[in-house]
Design an enzyme around this catalytic site. Structure first.
Site, PDB file in Angstrom:
ATOM      1  N   ASP A  76     -11.627  48.850  56.342  1.00 20.99           N
ATOM      2  CA  ASP A  76     -10.494  49.421  55.614  1.00 20.99           C
ATOM      3  C   ASP A  76     -10.387  48.891  54.192  1.00 20.99           C
ATOM      4  OD1 ASP A  76      -9.632  50.856  57.799  1.00 20.99           O
ATOM      5  OD2 ASP A  76      -8.482  49.175  58.586  1.00 20.99           O
ATOM      6  N   ASP A  86      -6.301  47.354  58.586  1.00 19.87           N
ATOM      7  CA  ASP A  86      -6.475  45.949  58.957  1.00 19.87           C
ATOM      8  C   ASP A  86      -7.933  45.468  58.972  1.00 19.87           C
ATOM      9  OD1 ASP A  86      -7.144  47.530  61.184  1.00 19.87           O
ATOM     10  OD2 ASP A  86      -7.004  45.759  62.445  1.00 19.87           O
ATOM     11  N   ASP A 103      -4.624  53.699  58.969  1.00 17.56           N
ATOM     12  CA  ASP A 103      -5.805  53.564  59.800  1.00 17.56           C
ATOM     13  C   ASP A 103      -5.277  53.577  61.236  1.00 17.56           C
ATOM     14  OD1 ASP A 103      -8.310  52.494  60.837  1.00 17.56           O
ATOM     15  OD2 ASP A 103      -7.168  50.640  61.050  1.00 17.56           O
TER      16      ASP A 103
END
Ligand code: AMP
Length: 614
Positions: A513, A509, A320
């Site tokens: 996600d 995080d 991410d």
């Protein structure tokens, strides 16, 4: 009592009874009849072996035999039939010790995670009789007004009823820039209220709110994930049928040719007992135990030993962007002065921005960090544009191009991505400052090292193409996918899972996600800043957020697997040697087998312990 504690009690009790039985049957009374020996040894065997036998039985009923429980079961029952009682108990005892080791390591990293999750409760604040009271978020009804203070996470979806604030929605949408939200605008649960107290009129129940819907996505993703088999189960799937098949052949073929079935069945049982991998059942879990412990000392928490195996076969890491590769917060990344020098430009901007609590302003002020002797007056904030102030009676402008244009001042365009803050003094353009999300410390090294290990990096982000491309180029990540909503991230990951030739990890995080973390072969969450749900959905947590821990984790995992395999090969090789000796008629084979087992066990355990220091 927890299962682990129960196991420890069983191990101690069984070892004690085994010692007592050995004392009675081998030292005090020798040559006791079979059944008396059985009475002495059976309790110590059943205490540690009963569950294994039960599992094996249940698996047979389900048609899933030939697993490690079955192997333990037939080998030890074979030993009992042949009167080799201590061997039977030893095997079960070691098996349980190994399992307990592995569970202990997993428990330890789980309790470290619990401490991490307790920091953020699932509650909302409501006003009752003029006082603010905390209530469980799931008990709040649609239409109720909740209060969210600065710094708190918004618990339910709603619209702003009172106040104006800046909201960090990155956890939900992946968009890295904070948004200013006013009366009547929609807020999503899971976002963080950054600047001031707001009241929210709740528009969705806890179940229907964004944060909870994302958690539901996580659940679905977890269910879709292929279950990872335990290493020992995988091994047993190959080893057990071979051993059982050979034992059957040893019993049947010579009996058909030469008759004397009883003695050949006896040989088959001897074969089964010898092939029981006593050293394996303890050294394999011990290798994983060492690796989990070792990783946790380095700030990497591993929830289950299966993740170690997955990490060792990793081919692709999907990242991410915001909060994982980058800090997720804004800071000054470039200063482009025109007439004055950089320090001077920064000083002027900081003097004015000191009056604003806009994140852009705050990042300039904290970047400047020195004593500011410049005195500005009549400072006003021009919404959506920036700041205007006076110094020595002259106008100072600090803001975006709209602000500078509205005063008819010419400015330089900047090709950097991020927020550009232009500064003008008395109608003269002084230059601009670039504010953007910064790449995290250790990220570049981490990605480079992964490349060196033959692991591909892919970046997923909710951000637009320009800012995604900027970061991807800087980190030399060729494959990046942008403008993704949480559900798009799952779809992208599924595509990657289909295409990849090896295992795929996802590192993230935010709450958004969590579904992807759960869906990946192995989900790795960032601990320090990560959302509860991300940490919960992940298999591994990197406590200090540093991505350069990743190559280290792969190294530990590969080493642990190598050591486990070394132990397997070594103990099987010794077994084969013993079996060959028996085939060539060397006598006292049971004794030799027991002796070689103990020797191999010690060596395998010493080898497994190496995983604690890599
Ligand atoms: P906002 O909607 O409040 O986030 O502001 C929109 C845009 O106005 C920002 O992206 C900046 O370009 C500019 N802006 C607002 N406040 C400031 C400030 N204090 N300093 C510099 N630029 C600002």
């Amino acid at each position: 009592m927890s299962e682990r504690k129960e196991n420890i009690v069983k191990i101690i009790l069984s070892a004690f009874l085994l010692g007592a039985a050995l004392l009675f049957t081998k030292i005090i009374f020798n040559d006791l009849p079979y059944y008396i020996n059985l009475i002495f040894f059976l309790p110590s065997y059943l205490i540690v072996g009963f569950d294994v036998l039960k599992e094996a039985g249940e698996h047979i009923i389900k048609g899933k035999f030939l697993d490690e429980d079955f192997l333990m079961g037939i080998a030890t029952l074979g030993a009992i039939i042949m009167g080799d009682f201590p061997e039977a108990t030893f095997v079960m005892l070691f098996f349980l010790i190994g399992e307990t080791f592995e569970e202990t390591a997993e428990k330890k990293s789980e309790s470290a995670l619990d401490a991490l999750l307790e920091i953020r409760p699932d509650t909302a604040t409501v006003e009752i009789g003029g006082e603010l009271v905390s209530k469980a978020a799931k008990d709040i009804e649609i239409g109720e007004i909740i209060t969210v203070r600065a710094g708190e996470r918004i618990p339910l979806d709603g619209i702003i009823f009172e106040g104006e604030t800046r909201v960090d929605t990155s956890a939900v949408t992946g968009e890295s820039a904070p948004k200013t939200l006013k009366f009547g605008e929609k807020v999503y649960s899971g976002s963080v209220n950054l600047s001031s107290v707001i009241k929210i009129k709740v528009t969705s129940s806890f179940e229907k709110s964004t944060a909870n819907r994302i958690l539901e996505l996580v659940k679905n993703a977890t269910e879709n994930k292929a279950p990872t088999e335990r290493f020992i189960t995988k091994f047993a799937k190959i080893y057990t049928p071979i051993v059982v098949g050979l034992a059957v052949l040893i019993a049947i073929i010579p009996s058909l040719i030469f008759g004397d079935a009883k003695s050949h069945i006896y040989s088959a049982l001897t074969f089964l007992v010898i092939s029981c991998p006593c050293a394996l059942v303890i050294s394999v879990p011990l290798s994983f135990f060492g690796a989990i412990g070792n990783a946790s000392k380095k700030g990497i928490l591993i929830k289950g030993s299966q993740s170690i195996e997955t990490m060792s076969a990793l081919k692709t890491v999907v990242f991410d962007k915001t909060g994982t590769l980058t800090e997720g917060t804004f800071t000054v990344t470039a200063i482009h002065p025109e007439v004055v020098n950089a320090d001077e430009l920064l000083k002027i901007a900081a003097a004015v921005e000191g009056y604003s609590n806009h994140p852009i302003a705050q990042s300039i002020v904290s970047y400047f960090a020195g004593e500011n002797d410049l005195c500005v007056q009549e400072v006003s904030e021009i919404s959506g544009k920036g700041m205007r102030a006076y110094a020595n009676g002259k106008i100072v402008l600090v803001g975006n191009e709209k602000l500078i244009e509205s005063y008819g001042i010419e400015y330089k365009k900047c090709h950097h991505t991020g927020s550009i803050v232009h500064i003008a003094f008395d109608k003269t353009y002084l230059g601009h400052i670039v504010i953007s999300d910064k790449i995290k410390e250790g990220t570049s090294e981490g990605i480079k090292a992964l490349g060196g290990m033959g692991v591909n990096a892919v970046m997923l982000t909710g951000d637009n193409e320009a800012s995604a491309e900027n970061i991807a180029n800087e980190l030399t990540i060729a494959d990046f996918r942008h403008s993704l909503l949480p559900q798009d991230k799952v779809t992208e990951l599924e595509k990657i899972l289909d295409e990849s030739t090896g295992k795929v990890a996802f590192v993230g995080d935010g709450i958004n996600d969590a579904p992807v973390l759960a869906r990946a072969d192995v989900g790795i969450a960032m601990g320090a800043l990560g959302a509860d749900s991300a940490i919960e959905a992940a298999d591994i947590v990197i406590m200090d957020d540093k991505l350069n821990k990743l190559p280290e984790l792969i190294k530990i995992s590969k080493k642990a697997l190598l050591i486990a395999k070394e132990n397997i090969i070594f103990s099987i090789a010794v077994k084969i040697a013993v079996l060959l000796l028996s085939a060539f008629g060397v006598s006292g084979i049971m004794w030799l087998a027991a002796f070689s087992d103990a020797g191999v066990l010690v060596i395998a355990v010493l080898n497994a312990i190496r995983t604690m220091k890599i």
